[in-house]
Design an enzyme around this catalytic site. Structure first.
Site, PDB file in Angstrom:
ATOM      1  N   THR A 216       0.852  -1.185   0.000  1.00 49.50           N
ATOM      2  CA  THR A 216       0.000   0.000   0.000  1.00 49.50           C
ATOM      3  C   THR A 216       0.884   1.228   0.000  1.00 49.50           C
ATOM      4  O   THR A 216       1.616   1.475   0.954  1.00 49.50           O
ATOM      5  CB  THR A 216      -0.910   0.005   1.230  1.00 49.50           C
ATOM      6  OG1 THR A 216      -1.839  -1.068   1.100  1.00 49.50           O
ATOM      7  CG2 THR A 216      -1.691   1.314   1.315  1.00 49.50           C
TER       8      THR A 216
ATOM      9  N   LYS B 248      -8.948   1.594  -3.083  1.00 48.73           N
ATOM     10  CA  LYS B 248      -8.641   1.294  -1.685  1.00 48.73           C
ATOM     11  C   LYS B 248      -9.017   2.472  -0.773  1.00 48.73           C
ATOM     12  O   LYS B 248      -9.546   2.276   0.325  1.00 48.73           O
ATOM     13  CB  LYS B 248      -7.156   0.939  -1.533  1.00 48.73           C
ATOM     14  CG  LYS B 248      -6.913   0.375  -0.152  1.00 48.73           C
ATOM     15  CD  LYS B 248      -5.711  -0.506  -0.010  1.00 48.73           C
ATOM     16  CE  LYS B 248      -5.673  -0.994   1.439  1.00 48.73           C
ATOM     17  NZ  LYS B 248      -4.370  -1.435   1.859  1.00 48.73           N
TER      18      LYS B 248
ATOM     19  N   LYS C   7      -4.790   8.368   8.078  1.00 52.72           N
ATOM     20  CA  LYS C   7      -4.064   8.793   6.874  1.00 52.72           C
ATOM     21  C   LYS C   7      -4.920   8.548   5.624  1.00 52.72           C
ATOM     22  O   LYS C   7      -4.996   9.397   4.734  1.00 52.72           O
ATOM     23  CB  LYS C   7      -2.753   8.018   6.771  1.00 52.72           C
ATOM     24  CG  LYS C   7      -1.863   8.425   5.609  1.00 52.72           C
ATOM     25  CD  LYS C   7      -0.859   7.316   5.289  1.00 52.72           C
ATOM     26  CE  LYS C   7      -1.599   6.088   4.757  1.00 52.72           C
ATOM     27  NZ  LYS C   7      -0.811   4.878   4.593  1.00 52.72           N
TER      28      LYS C   7
END
Lengths: 286, 286, 286, 286
Positions: free
Chosen positions: B96, B171, B239
């Site tokens: 990621t 995502k 985040k």
């Protein structure tokens, strides 16, 4: 064998009463417009001339009517349930009403010697027909025990939640979570589509992960098809959000996500979507 | 038969590589700390001395490392993947990473003549072991087609989402929805408990309704047990919320529920829960 | 006597430079489109052919340009300020730029041997003409001391705020408060008018109380007249809100009122009001 | 010459009544604890034994009591204002009460033949002493005209706002704006201080700009000194925010900034600051 009464044969009530008849209960029905009783009578139910008469001749009477006004009307007054219930018989109001209405009905029934349960339900037409409602019962525990066989016909679960008022609170909490989920789902769908993602792929990915839930599966295609035919009116969700926030206020609890969700639904109400399905909140986001 | 490379044998990567070995692929592995390769080698994998060597000897190389810095480190430089990949071979980064990291890697691979896919995953340790990850692939379509047999071993779904960047966006959208759901769930649990509802009954009612989902089932007991052992660190969720809001900003989209969810997670970070599980957001609500 | 340079003669810069000329400073001007220098030259200013030439011939050079790109363009490159500034001379950039632009300019000037101040201003055309700007200076303290006489001509206050970056932060904080005030003011005006209150009476009551402030006095009539002619473009306010939130994020500070204000301005931007005055946020509320 | 009555000699009422006496009005006073009348009597006021007696002997009676319960108590009942007011005399309730209390009092006075005005005030002790309150009058217009000379002694402005209820609404709108301003101010101060800005410079810059207002000047030093001695209790502000949001809900108006401000004040109430000054909202932000 328990004699069951059922008041209110709208979309929900009719399906619920029919399930009770089919399960072999001796059921007496009443409806404000008596012609709606015909189908039930054809299936073997008896028909009462008034809520009072029904309550006087049944061990437990259930009610499922549209709003607080109707709930009060069938209970109070010379022909009402309270006038007929007498010592020890039971009354179970399954309508969705506010706290003060529930308290007023509880008091009238109790003063008349009866036992009372509030039992609002989670679920709409299909679960009512399938006998898979979630029934949120609160009030007289002995009545709950007596009503349980009927609850088990109408619903897939019917926990006993404590004193009168706890059923309504459970429903507010559940609907507040539903509103918040729908609001973030709407924002996510809008962000995904504006980002160039494919709507079907986005739905599939959500459905494959830890957040997969039946509501997203139903509402997702509605958003995409711009089909907001109502199964839960947006204005009712906004009212529940307002009441949940008021409950939080009383309990000294800050609920910022719920507060902003409430504003999102108010924005949708202001935009004219009050009577459309809750999924229409998407229209103010996209 | 496709020769597979796998870079990065942390909790996730080790499980994923092992599944590839067990499925019969010819697998070569590399890890910064080489001792972690032993288990895989015992199961039949080969071991490479550098990312460059691995890339030069495999048809498709997969990477699963901890953060953008590690992702760049194994790709660039004299011993990196880009130095070894050569004409036509494929590189699939499943870590990621942020958008600009992904673009930098894509460019390095492409300039070296290789083909590139970003393929971040949704799911943690258990789905990695079970081969039920959701793989969000985007980039070179021919490489996607070639990698599909391996994806099918590692995940339960692996849609092709378009050009590089679309995997990362998917995502973000999914995690934004996850964050919002967790925030309203926390508020609902807090409201229910302060209202005197029973936690187990509340969980059961939610689980019986249209909002039932695996995440509530896992996180609910965690909140109640005050157990915040980390499967997804709260700071990473915050985040992702920040990045999703930044994406909305770029696309001219107001996302008020996501914005308030982000503030809730920031409040939790400020309160010192950055490294606990995302469920710890509940502690600032209750 | 200090020789002053002034780069950028837009609405703001022209008014500021003119005040310096009138105050008796020896002023040299430059503008990308040189024809705009004529009025200043008519008042006694000299004209330079390039930023480099201007910087090489003045003790302190001030710049007031439209955006970060312009700020970089006049500083860097073969004809830029940095190429001409030499040892010990001073450069004061009064443009509003982001943090990284300011750092890049500071570095270029310092490496060339010069001294640097960032000095963004609060205030628009009228205060620029009246010499009543609020100047937010940060950077080299000795240059601040030398520039103070000029600051006192251009502004009514010019505190020294510390190292480079603190001027920009002060401006973000001030503008964040401005945005929040405007958002709640818009909601209050909308609520008052929908409640049947008289707009003038509402304005008068606000103006008589502890919240009376010049901005409400100016923006109130604009809302009511639906006049959104731009003195501060809405999109710039939204950008400042985004940057203030990013600063809070870095400092581990939750700012929910600012976050929702940002969403309100984003909603207004989405509705097409990006280039109208900040007061146009009212249109999405009412 | 108008005979004036004044009921309620707390901090506010005493100062207001004294101003009326000093201005030369013939004033009769009453207080639940009669000993508090002594100072007024020493200045030339008469003293009544009951609200009824006071109302029966004055042309216009003013009341300034602590809460809705006190406001109802002095008006209704055998010794209340309504029992004494008779045909045509006037009653002006300056207490801050909710809508339904105001309507109940208005009805009792009107049915007794009297004229009624609600006239809540904006301003605390100092403006009461200085005769600079903002008086928000609504109800009987002829009584307003008769009361104006007294209003002009007690306040610096006293607009006539329309029918009963409009005074209360004006106060809600004004307090909602006040709450929002305080919330964004708190966030701005917290962000500035965490950014390393000097508190005094930040205050000075705000005070030099378009957002300068008396409230920031008073509350700013309170935040910095951590001095939250109460001039306006935080819980009352939160109540006003709740009522303003309820008004918006009724009028189909989304008020997201006010909603989040309300949550900030609820968070402060939850943290135990209910009885501190409204400035204590800062403690949950910093």
């Amino acid at each position: 064998m328990t004699r069951i009464g059922f008041l209110g044969l709208g979309i929900m009530g009719k399906a619920m009463a029919l399930n009770l008849v089919k399960a072999g209960f001796e059921v007496t029905v009443w409806n404000r417009n008596p012609s709606k009783c015909a189908d039930l009578v054809a299936q073997g139910a008896k028909q009462a001339d008034s809520p009072k008469e029904l309550a006087a001749n049944c061990d437990i009477s259930f009610a499922m009517v549209a709003d607080p006004e109707a709930a009060l009307a069938i209970c109070l007054g010379p022909d009402g349930v309270a006038a007929g219930i007498g010592e020890g018989r039971g009354y179970v109001d399954m309508s969705t009403v506010d706290d003060s209405t529930s308290q007023a009905i509880a008091q009238a029934i109790t003063e008349a010697g009866g036992r009372f349960l509030e039992a609002p339900v989670s679920g709409t037409k299909k679960p009512a027909e399938d006998g898979t409602l979630v029934i949120l019962a609160a009030g007289d525990k002995s009545l709950y025990d007596d009503a349980l066989p009927a609850f088990e016909v109408m619903g897939k679960m019917s926990p006993y939640l404590g004193e009168v008022g706890q059923g309504a609170k459970m429903k507010l909490v559940v609907n507040m979570i539903m509103g918040g989920m729908l609001s973030i789902f709407s924002e996510g769908m809008a962000l995904g589509l504006k980002s160039g993602l494919d709507a079907q792929q986005l739905s599939d990915v959500l459905d494959a992960g830890a957040m997969a839930n039946p509501m997203f599966k139903v509402k997702g295609p509605m958003l995409l098809a711009e089909d907001y035919s109502t199964s839960f009116p947006l204005k009712h969700m906004q009212k529940d959000l307002r009441l949940a926030l008021a409950l939080g206020d009383k309990l000294d609890l800050a609920l910022p996500t719920a507060a902003i969700t409430n504003e999102a639904f108010k924005q949708a109400r202001k935009a004219g979507y009050a009577d459309e399905d809750i999924a229409a909140v998407y229209k103010t986001v996209k």
